[in-house]
Scaffold this active site. Sequence first.
Site, PDB file in Angstrom:
ATOM      1  N   GLY A  10       0.874  -1.199   0.103  1.00  0.00           N
ATOM      2  CA  GLY A  10      -0.053   0.055   0.012  1.00  0.00           C
ATOM      3  C   GLY A  10       0.754   1.217  -0.046  1.00  0.00           C
ATOM      4  N   ARG A  14      -1.524   8.673   4.174  1.00  0.00           N
ATOM      5  CA  ARG A  14      -2.090   9.382   5.173  1.00  0.00           C
ATOM      6  C   ARG A  14      -0.510   9.677   6.047  1.00  0.00           C
ATOM      7  NH1 ARG A  14      -6.742   5.715   7.175  1.00  0.00           N
ATOM      8  NH2 ARG A  14      -5.793   4.250   6.018  1.00  0.00           N
ATOM      9  N   THR A  82      -6.392  -6.102  -0.280  1.00  0.00           N
ATOM     10  CA  THR A  82      -5.536  -7.064   0.341  1.00  0.00           C
ATOM     11  C   THR A  82      -5.704  -8.558  -0.363  1.00  0.00           C
ATOM     12  OG1 THR A  82      -7.465  -7.397   1.727  1.00  0.00           O
ATOM     13  CG2 THR A  82      -5.635  -5.846   2.689  1.00  0.00           C
ATOM     14  N   GLU A 156     -16.480  -4.905   5.791  1.00  0.00           N
ATOM     15  CA  GLU A 156     -15.664  -3.530   5.879  1.00  0.00           C
ATOM     16  C   GLU A 156     -16.543  -2.274   6.472  1.00  0.00           C
ATOM     17  OE1 GLU A 156     -12.272  -3.518   5.461  1.00  0.00           O
ATOM     18  OE2 GLU A 156     -12.673  -5.520   5.756  1.00  0.00           O
ATOM     19  N   LYS A 352      37.658   9.517  20.762  1.00  0.00           N
ATOM     20  CA  LYS A 352      37.275   8.709  19.714  1.00  0.00           C
ATOM     21  C   LYS A 352      38.400   7.470  19.447  1.00  0.00           C
ATOM     22  CE  LYS A 352      38.959   8.658  16.036  1.00  0.00           C
ATOM     23  NZ  LYS A 352      39.637   8.941  14.694  1.00  0.00           N
TER      24      LYS A 352
HETATM   25  C1  UD1 Z   1      -7.716  -4.313   6.351  1.00  0.00           C
HETATM   26  C2  UD1 Z   1      -8.921  -5.072   6.392  1.00  0.00           C
HETATM   27  C3  UD1 Z   1      -9.958  -4.848   7.585  1.00  0.00           C
HETATM   28  C4  UD1 Z   1      -9.081  -4.810   9.033  1.00  0.00           C
HETATM   29  C5  UD1 Z   1      -7.791  -3.929   8.940  1.00  0.00           C
HETATM   30  C6  UD1 Z   1      -6.709  -4.191   9.939  1.00  0.00           C
HETATM   31  C7  UD1 Z   1      -9.595  -5.795   3.977  1.00  0.00           C
HETATM   32  C8  UD1 Z   1     -10.402  -5.711   2.963  1.00  0.00           C
HETATM   33  N1  UD1 Z   1      -9.731  -5.232   5.309  1.00  0.00           N
HETATM   34  O1  UD1 Z   1      -8.369  -3.172   5.994  1.00  0.00           O
HETATM   35  O2  UD1 Z   1     -11.010  -6.029   7.800  1.00  0.00           O
HETATM   36  O3  UD1 Z   1      -9.922  -4.405   9.919  1.00  0.00           O
HETATM   37  O4  UD1 Z   1      -7.210  -4.505   7.635  1.00  0.00           O
HETATM   38  O5  UD1 Z   1      -5.879  -3.222   9.979  1.00  0.00           O
HETATM   39  O6  UD1 Z   1      -8.474  -6.662   4.141  1.00  0.00           O
HETATM   40  N2  UD1 Z   1      -1.919  -3.563   0.938  1.00  0.00           N
HETATM   41  C9  UD1 Z   1      -1.238  -4.219   0.061  1.00  0.00           C
HETATM   42  N3  UD1 Z   1      -1.670  -4.284  -1.158  1.00  0.00           N
HETATM   43  C10 UD1 Z   1      -3.047  -3.740  -1.372  1.00  0.00           C
HETATM   44  C11 UD1 Z   1      -3.816  -3.106  -0.486  1.00  0.00           C
HETATM   45  C12 UD1 Z   1      -3.080  -3.231   0.696  1.00  0.00           C
HETATM   46  O7  UD1 Z   1      -0.243  -4.839   0.127  1.00  0.00           O
HETATM   47  O8  UD1 Z   1      -3.435  -3.903  -2.547  1.00  0.00           O
HETATM   48  C13 UD1 Z   1      -1.507  -3.692   2.455  1.00  0.00           C
HETATM   49  C14 UD1 Z   1      -1.095  -2.388   2.992  1.00  0.00           C
HETATM   50  O9  UD1 Z   1       0.046  -1.915   2.623  1.00  0.00           O
HETATM   51  C15 UD1 Z   1      -1.289  -2.724   4.414  1.00  0.00           C
HETATM   52  C16 UD1 Z   1      -2.189  -4.009   4.679  1.00  0.00           C
HETATM   53  O10 UD1 Z   1      -2.384  -4.430   3.064  1.00  0.00           O
HETATM   54  O11 UD1 Z   1      -0.306  -3.125   5.099  1.00  0.00           O
HETATM   55  C17 UD1 Z   1      -3.727  -3.491   4.883  1.00  0.00           C
HETATM   56  O12 UD1 Z   1      -4.273  -2.636   4.078  1.00  0.00           O
HETATM   57  P1  UD1 Z   1      -5.170  -1.238   4.284  1.00  0.00           P
HETATM   58  O13 UD1 Z   1      -5.686  -0.758   3.092  1.00  0.00           O
HETATM   59  O14 UD1 Z   1      -4.524  -0.588   5.531  1.00  0.00           O
HETATM   60  O15 UD1 Z   1      -6.533  -2.126   4.688  1.00  0.00           O
HETATM   61  P2  UD1 Z   1      -7.482  -1.485   5.780  1.00  0.00           P
HETATM   62  O16 UD1 Z   1      -8.324  -0.509   5.016  1.00  0.00           O
HETATM   63  O17 UD1 Z   1      -6.846  -1.078   6.890  1.00  0.00           O
END
Ligand code: UD1
Length: 456
Positions: A10, A14, A82, A156, A352
């Site tokens: 990701g 933010r 994810t 979600e 040093k």
């Molecule tokens: C996700 C969960 C949510 C949970 C939350 C906990 C899903 C759909 N939702 O939401 O239920 O409560 O985590 O923190 O899974 N990432 C990738 N590739 C992508 C998208 C994300 O590697 O295409 C990685 C991000 O870098 C991050 C992690 O996955 O480390 C979570 O992604 P994020 O977008 O923060 O998920 P949340 O919306 O927080």
Amino acid sequence: MNIGIILAAGEGTRMKSKTPKVLHEVMGKKIIQYVLDACSEANINEKVMILGHGKEKIIETLKDKDFKWKEQPIGEDKPYGTGYAVMQAEDLIEDNATVVILNGDVPLIEGKTLDNFINFHKKNSNSASVLTAKLEDPYGYGRIIRKDDKILGIVEEKDASEEHKRINEINSGIYCFNGNELKEILKELDTDNSQQEYYITDGIKKIVEKGLKVGGYLIEDAIQIKGVNNRIQLSELSTEEKIRINKKHMLNGVNIIDPDNTYIEKDVEIGMDTTIYPNTFLEGKTIIGEDNIIGPGTIIQNSKIGNNNKIENSKIIKSTLENHNKIGPYAYIRPNCKIGSCVKVGDFVELKNTTIGDNSKASHLAYLGDGEVGDNANIGCGVIFVNYDGKNKHKTIIKDGAFVGSNSNLVAPIVVEKGAYIACGSTITEDVEENALAIGRARQVTKINKGKDRYK
Ligand code: UD1
Ligand code: CA
């Protein structure tokens, strides 16, 4: 076999940062490093990171660590989510493996928790398990839909009804899957949701729909599953981690005067009855013995400190000190110094790459670089080891019991033998033999009545 898939592709928008989110630090340690360490502690020996945004920087930063990685293609026209991230690791998932999926931005998860979670998954013969926690304010997280001890699905925030939003048990983003079943549901994921992403959480629902068992493992200590999305959360988790570390040391007999303002990194060891005053930073692999008084205002990095030392308002980097030394206030001990016992390194003394033997003193305003000082030597105020000729560094050797008078320059390479005496204000360019007195300065000239003429 346990495989860990760590999602870290990701963008972390933010954070508003040039640095990828998972490379930000919580108490001196990178967020992603916490996750890697927790995996290792839980015997998740094969770690696969899913990387996208900031990939090069992450790989470069972690180049000597043990992990595999897969690239998630990133771009406007590319799928996201994810679930899509996990798909990238598909060819590394063995059918009979237990696959633990983790978010790369959740640093305080503990190895022991992951270990218990994996055991829970295996003992219950679940097809999938979800690590959950209850939060007073569950906003933003996926909500757990349960029937007794069975999980039916995860909704979600953006897809949640009013009723769902009232559920306070949330999805941590940490799951266990059986390899073969995970691979099967990855093929079935779609983007039919409000964000048009592939959700790994939909995989949980799909497993339930197949009539297979999904368990929820609820933990009490919710901080372990909190993610970092912005700098406020980063500082909240740092504060929490700092207090946790400090409490551990206090329970082990370390006296921390002001735990809110004392920063001890996780790998630091401290012996009983050592007292730490505020604004002190103990960093890296620092090991500190018993009965020391450290701080206020002291920074110690990757150093080894014995017992009964007093170190005040000073900075020490990659050095060792034995016992009963008095350091500071305002000493600066740079890398590769070895200090014996009962030594004084006083105010505004910089060292040093220098060793100092027992009972020696450099009490004020001195620079000792590339030096070797024996036992019982005295280095006067304002002494300089002139170690650098503009091209090379040279050594100054001061043997046992030598006395270097104030404001002397020792032009290295140079040896001052045992018991020798350097007159103050000398510039010494030749070796001084044992017990000799060396004087290297211009003779004083006094001109009668000339003082009176100075304004003429
Ligand atoms: C996700 C969960 C949510 C949970 C939350 C906990 C899903 C759909 N939702 O939401 O239920 O409560 O985590 O923190 O899974 N990432 C990738 N590739 C992508 C998208 C994300 O590697 O295409 C990685 C991000 O870098 C991050 C992690 O996955 O480390 C979570 O992604 P994020 O977008 O923060 O998920 P949340 O919306 O927080
Ligand atoms: Ca998140």
